[in-house]
Design a protein around this motif. Structure first.
Motif, PDB file in Angstrom:
ATOM      1  N   SER A  63       0.841  -1.195   0.000  1.00  0.00           N
ATOM      2  CA  SER A  63       0.000   0.000   0.000  1.00  0.00           C
ATOM      3  C   SER A  63       0.876   1.245   0.000  1.00  0.00           C
ATOM      4  O   SER A  63       1.878   1.315   0.716  1.00  0.00           O
ATOM      5  CB  SER A  63      -0.885  -0.013   1.248  1.00  0.00           C
ATOM      6  N   ILE A  64       0.486   2.229  -0.773  1.00  0.00           N
ATOM      7  CA  ILE A  64       1.201   3.512  -0.800  1.00  0.00           C
ATOM      8  C   ILE A  64       1.176   4.128   0.598  1.00  0.00           C
ATOM      9  O   ILE A  64       2.167   4.706   1.046  1.00  0.00           O
ATOM     10  CB  ILE A  64       0.566   4.481  -1.824  1.00  0.00           C
ATOM     11  N   ASP A  65       0.062   3.977   1.311  1.00  0.00           N
ATOM     12  CA  ASP A  65      -0.071   4.557   2.657  1.00  0.00           C
ATOM     13  C   ASP A  65       0.918   3.973   3.659  1.00  0.00           C
ATOM     14  O   ASP A  65       1.219   4.606   4.662  1.00  0.00           O
ATOM     15  CB  ASP A  65      -1.490   4.356   3.196  1.00  0.00           C
ATOM     16  N   ASP A  66       1.424   2.757   3.406  1.00  0.00           N
ATOM     17  CA  ASP A  66       2.347   2.116   4.343  1.00  0.00           C
ATOM     18  C   ASP A  66       3.809   2.490   4.103  1.00  0.00           C
ATOM     19  O   ASP A  66       4.672   2.142   4.891  1.00  0.00           O
ATOM     20  CB  ASP A  66       2.208   0.593   4.273  1.00  0.00           C
ATOM     21  N   ILE A  67       4.075   3.176   3.002  1.00  0.00           N
ATOM     22  CA  ILE A  67       5.462   3.550   2.696  1.00  0.00           C
ATOM     23  C   ILE A  67       5.931   4.616   3.673  1.00  0.00           C
ATOM     24  O   ILE A  67       5.256   5.612   3.900  1.00  0.00           O
ATOM     25  CB  ILE A  67       5.594   4.062   1.246  1.00  0.00           C
ATOM     26  N   ILE A  68       7.106   4.388   4.246  1.00  0.00           N
ATOM     27  CA  ILE A  68       7.724   5.356   5.140  1.00  0.00           C
ATOM     28  C   ILE A  68       8.747   6.186   4.371  1.00  0.00           C
ATOM     29  O   ILE A  68       8.848   7.389   4.552  1.00  0.00           O
ATOM     30  CB  ILE A  68       8.408   4.636   6.316  1.00  0.00           C
ATOM     31  N   GLU A  69       9.488   5.506   3.481  1.00  0.00           N
ATOM     32  CA  GLU A  69      10.548   6.178   2.723  1.00  0.00           C
ATOM     33  C   GLU A  69      10.790   5.419   1.429  1.00  0.00           C
ATOM     34  O   GLU A  69      10.679   4.199   1.386  1.00  0.00           O
ATOM     35  CB  GLU A  69      11.832   6.205   3.552  1.00  0.00           C
ATOM     36  N   ILE A  70      11.145   6.148   0.380  1.00  0.00           N
ATOM     37  CA  ILE A  70      11.596   5.560  -0.879  1.00  0.00           C
ATOM     38  C   ILE A  70      12.982   6.133  -1.159  1.00  0.00           C
ATOM     39  O   ILE A  70      13.168   7.347  -1.102  1.00  0.00           O
ATOM     40  CB  ILE A  70      10.667   5.906  -2.063  1.00  0.00           C
ATOM     41  N   ARG A  71      13.922   5.243  -1.461  1.00  0.00           N
ATOM     42  CA  ARG A  71      15.266   5.710  -1.834  1.00  0.00           C
ATOM     43  C   ARG A  71      15.571   5.272  -3.253  1.00  0.00           C
ATOM     44  O   ARG A  71      15.357   4.121  -3.619  1.00  0.00           O
ATOM     45  CB  ARG A  71      16.332   5.122  -0.914  1.00  0.00           C
ATOM     46  N   LYS A  72      16.096   6.210  -4.015  1.00  0.00           N
ATOM     47  CA  LYS A  72      16.575   5.924  -5.363  1.00  0.00           C
ATOM     48  C   LYS A  72      18.063   6.253  -5.396  1.00  0.00           C
ATOM     49  O   LYS A  72      18.536   7.105  -4.647  1.00  0.00           O
ATOM     50  CB  LYS A  72      15.851   6.790  -6.390  1.00  0.00           C
ATOM     51  N   GLU A  73      18.781   5.574  -6.260  1.00  0.00           N
ATOM     52  CA  GLU A  73      20.195   5.860  -6.493  1.00  0.00           C
ATOM     53  C   GLU A  73      21.050   5.748  -5.228  1.00  0.00           C
ATOM     54  O   GLU A  73      22.063   6.431  -5.092  1.00  0.00           O
ATOM     55  CB  GLU A  73      20.357   7.235  -7.142  1.00  0.00           C
ATOM     56  N   SER A  74      20.648   4.871  -4.318  1.00  0.00           N
ATOM     57  CA  SER A  74      21.437   4.676  -3.093  1.00  0.00           C
ATOM     58  C   SER A  74      22.653   3.801  -3.397  1.00  0.00           C
ATOM     59  O   SER A  74      22.720   3.123  -4.432  1.00  0.00           O
ATOM     60  CB  SER A  74      20.579   4.009  -2.017  1.00  0.00           C
ATOM     61  N   ARG A  75      23.594   3.814  -2.499  1.00  0.00           N
ATOM     62  CA  ARG A  75      24.796   2.993  -2.640  1.00  0.00           C
ATOM     63  C   ARG A  75      24.412   1.517  -2.739  1.00  0.00           C
ATOM     64  O   ARG A  75      24.947   0.776  -3.561  1.00  0.00           O
ATOM     65  CB  ARG A  75      25.720   3.236  -1.444  1.00  0.00           C
ATOM     66  N   TYR A  76      23.462   1.077  -1.896  1.00  0.00           N
ATOM     67  CA  TYR A  76      23.032  -0.323  -1.914  1.00  0.00           C
ATOM     68  C   TYR A  76      22.414  -0.685  -3.269  1.00  0.00           C
ATOM     69  O   TYR A  76      22.719  -1.735  -3.841  1.00  0.00           O
ATOM     70  CB  TYR A  76      22.042  -0.599  -0.787  1.00  0.00           C
ATOM     71  N   ALA A  77      21.563   0.192  -3.804  1.00  0.00           N
ATOM     72  CA  ALA A  77      20.936  -0.065  -5.113  1.00  0.00           C
ATOM     73  C   ALA A  77      22.005  -0.145  -6.205  1.00  0.00           C
ATOM     74  O   ALA A  77      21.916  -0.976  -7.115  1.00  0.00           O
ATOM     75  CB  ALA A  77      19.914   1.014  -5.426  1.00  0.00           C
ATOM     76  N   ARG A  78      23.018   0.694  -6.119  1.00  0.00           N
ATOM     77  CA  ARG A  78      24.110   0.645  -7.106  1.00  0.00           C
ATOM     78  C   ARG A  78      24.876  -0.675  -6.996  1.00  0.00           C
ATOM     79  O   ARG A  78      25.292  -1.246  -8.005  1.00  0.00           O
ATOM     80  CB  ARG A  78      25.040   1.839  -6.939  1.00  0.00           C
ATOM     81  N   GLN A  79      25.052  -1.174  -5.767  1.00  0.00           N
ATOM     82  CA  GLN A  79      25.728  -2.458  -5.580  1.00  0.00           C
ATOM     83  C   GLN A  79      24.911  -3.601  -6.184  1.00  0.00           C
ATOM     84  O   GLN A  79      25.451  -4.494  -6.842  1.00  0.00           O
ATOM     85  CB  GLN A  79      25.974  -2.723  -4.095  1.00  0.00           C
ATOM     86  N   ILE A  80      23.603  -3.562  -5.961  1.00  0.00           N
ATOM     87  CA  ILE A  80      22.722  -4.592  -6.532  1.00  0.00           C
ATOM     88  C   ILE A  80      22.775  -4.532  -8.056  1.00  0.00           C
ATOM     89  O   ILE A  80      22.860  -5.555  -8.738  1.00  0.00           O
ATOM     90  CB  ILE A  80      21.266  -4.426  -6.025  1.00  0.00           C
ATOM     91  N   ALA A  81      22.737  -3.324  -8.612  1.00  0.00           N
ATOM     92  CA  ALA A  81      22.810  -3.154 -10.070  1.00  0.00           C
ATOM     93  C   ALA A  81      24.114  -3.734 -10.609  1.00  0.00           C
ATOM     94  O   ALA A  81      24.130  -4.382 -11.665  1.00  0.00           O
ATOM     95  CB  ALA A  81      22.665  -1.686 -10.441  1.00  0.00           C
ATOM     96  N   LEU A  82      25.206  -3.534  -9.889  1.00  0.00           N
ATOM     97  CA  LEU A  82      26.491  -4.077 -10.310  1.00  0.00           C
ATOM     98  C   LEU A  82      26.460  -5.606 -10.304  1.00  0.00           C
ATOM     99  O   LEU A  82      26.948  -6.251 -11.245  1.00  0.00           O
ATOM    100  CB  LEU A  82      27.606  -3.566  -9.391  1.00  0.00           C
ATOM    101  N   LEU A  83      25.862  -6.198  -9.273  1.00  0.00           N
ATOM    102  CA  LEU A  83      25.720  -7.655  -9.234  1.00  0.00           C
ATOM    103  C   LEU A  83      24.892  -8.145 -10.416  1.00  0.00           C
ATOM    104  O   LEU A  83      25.192  -9.180 -11.018  1.00  0.00           O
ATOM    105  CB  LEU A  83      25.069  -8.097  -7.928  1.00  0.00           C
ATOM    106  N   MET A  84      23.842  -7.410 -10.748  1.00  0.00           N
ATOM    107  CA  MET A  84      22.973  -7.799 -11.860  1.00  0.00           C
ATOM    108  C   MET A  84      23.719  -7.727 -13.191  1.00  0.00           C
ATOM    109  O   MET A  84      23.494  -8.554 -14.070  1.00  0.00           O
ATOM    110  CB  MET A  84      21.731  -6.923 -11.894  1.00  0.00           C
ATOM    111  N   GLU A  85      24.599  -6.770 -13.344  1.00  0.00           N
ATOM    112  CA  GLU A  85      25.359  -6.632 -14.588  1.00  0.00           C
ATOM    113  C   GLU A  85      26.277  -7.820 -14.813  1.00  0.00           C
ATOM    114  O   GLU A  85      26.611  -8.141 -15.950  1.00  0.00           O
ATOM    115  CB  GLU A  85      26.189  -5.351 -14.557  1.00  0.00           C
TER     116      GLU A  85
END
Length: 195
Positions: A63-85
């Motif tokens: 639910s959108i109402d349950d979201i506390i925070e959304i992060r984009k372009e975080s260090r962790y997301a970049r690490q996951i993207a690197l693993l995916m590559e």
């Protein structure tokens, strides 16, 4: 941050095929889901989860109402993207397994429950019950405009009765993650487990 800004951010990430981290657990702000936004409605979203090793790990509907925070372009997301590559065929180019839904449905929850009903998928339902949350596995057997009937399964795939819940009381849903695949496997082969 108002809810409509959360929707806007999720739709932007969806258009740009960008990894996001979604925080929903106020009791543990270190827990979050990472993945690609598959669909966004005005009230909920579907996230193609990516596990810590960079592999697709099912759908998370929240639910959108349950979201506390959304992060984009975080260090962790970049690490996951690197693993995916490093994978032969990156998950970014793969749609969710069997996903055939609309990118902006009226309700992501309804869309995924209907698909689960048709495909007889094991789901993990999160109910909001005041201060506590209750999760259970099951197979969707009937879906109306207001309720869902689920054949409940234990953690080891054993049938455990039938539950009927209001759609409005469902705070989240997971489909086809490692946990649901494990319960489905145990359910299909439960006779072999006891021989």
């Amino acid at each position: 941050m108002p809810d409509d800004l959360f929707c806007e951010i999720l739709r932007e990430a969806q258009r740009e095929k960008q990894l996001v981290c979604i925080f929903r657990d106020p009791s543990d702000l270190r827990r979050f889901a990472v993945g690609f936004v598959e669909a966004v409605s005005d009230s909920d979203y579907t996230l193609q989860q990516i596990d810590p090793d960079g592999n697709p790990d099912g759908l998370d509907i929240g639910s959108i109402d349950d979201i506390i925070e959304i992060r984009k372009e975080s260090r962790y997301a970049r690490q996951i993207a690197l693993l995916m590559e490093k994978e032969e065929e990156p998950a970014i180019t793969k749609p969710a397994q069997g996903w055939s839904g609309k990118p902006n449905p009226e309700s992501c929850l309804d869309e995924v429950l209907r698909r689960s009903l048709i495909e007889k998928l094991v789901v993990n339902i999160l109910l909001a019950t005041g201060d506590d949350e209750l999760r259970f596995y099951g197979i969707v057997r009937e879906l109306t405009d207001t309720h869902v009937r689920v054949d409940v399964l234990s953690d080891d795939g054993e049938p455990d009765g039938t539950s009927v819940v209001r759609l409005d009381d469902i705070a989240g849903l997971q489909v086809n993650t490692r946990d649901e695949r494990k319960v489905a496997l145990f359910n299909r082969h439960r006779m072999h487990l006891y021989l």
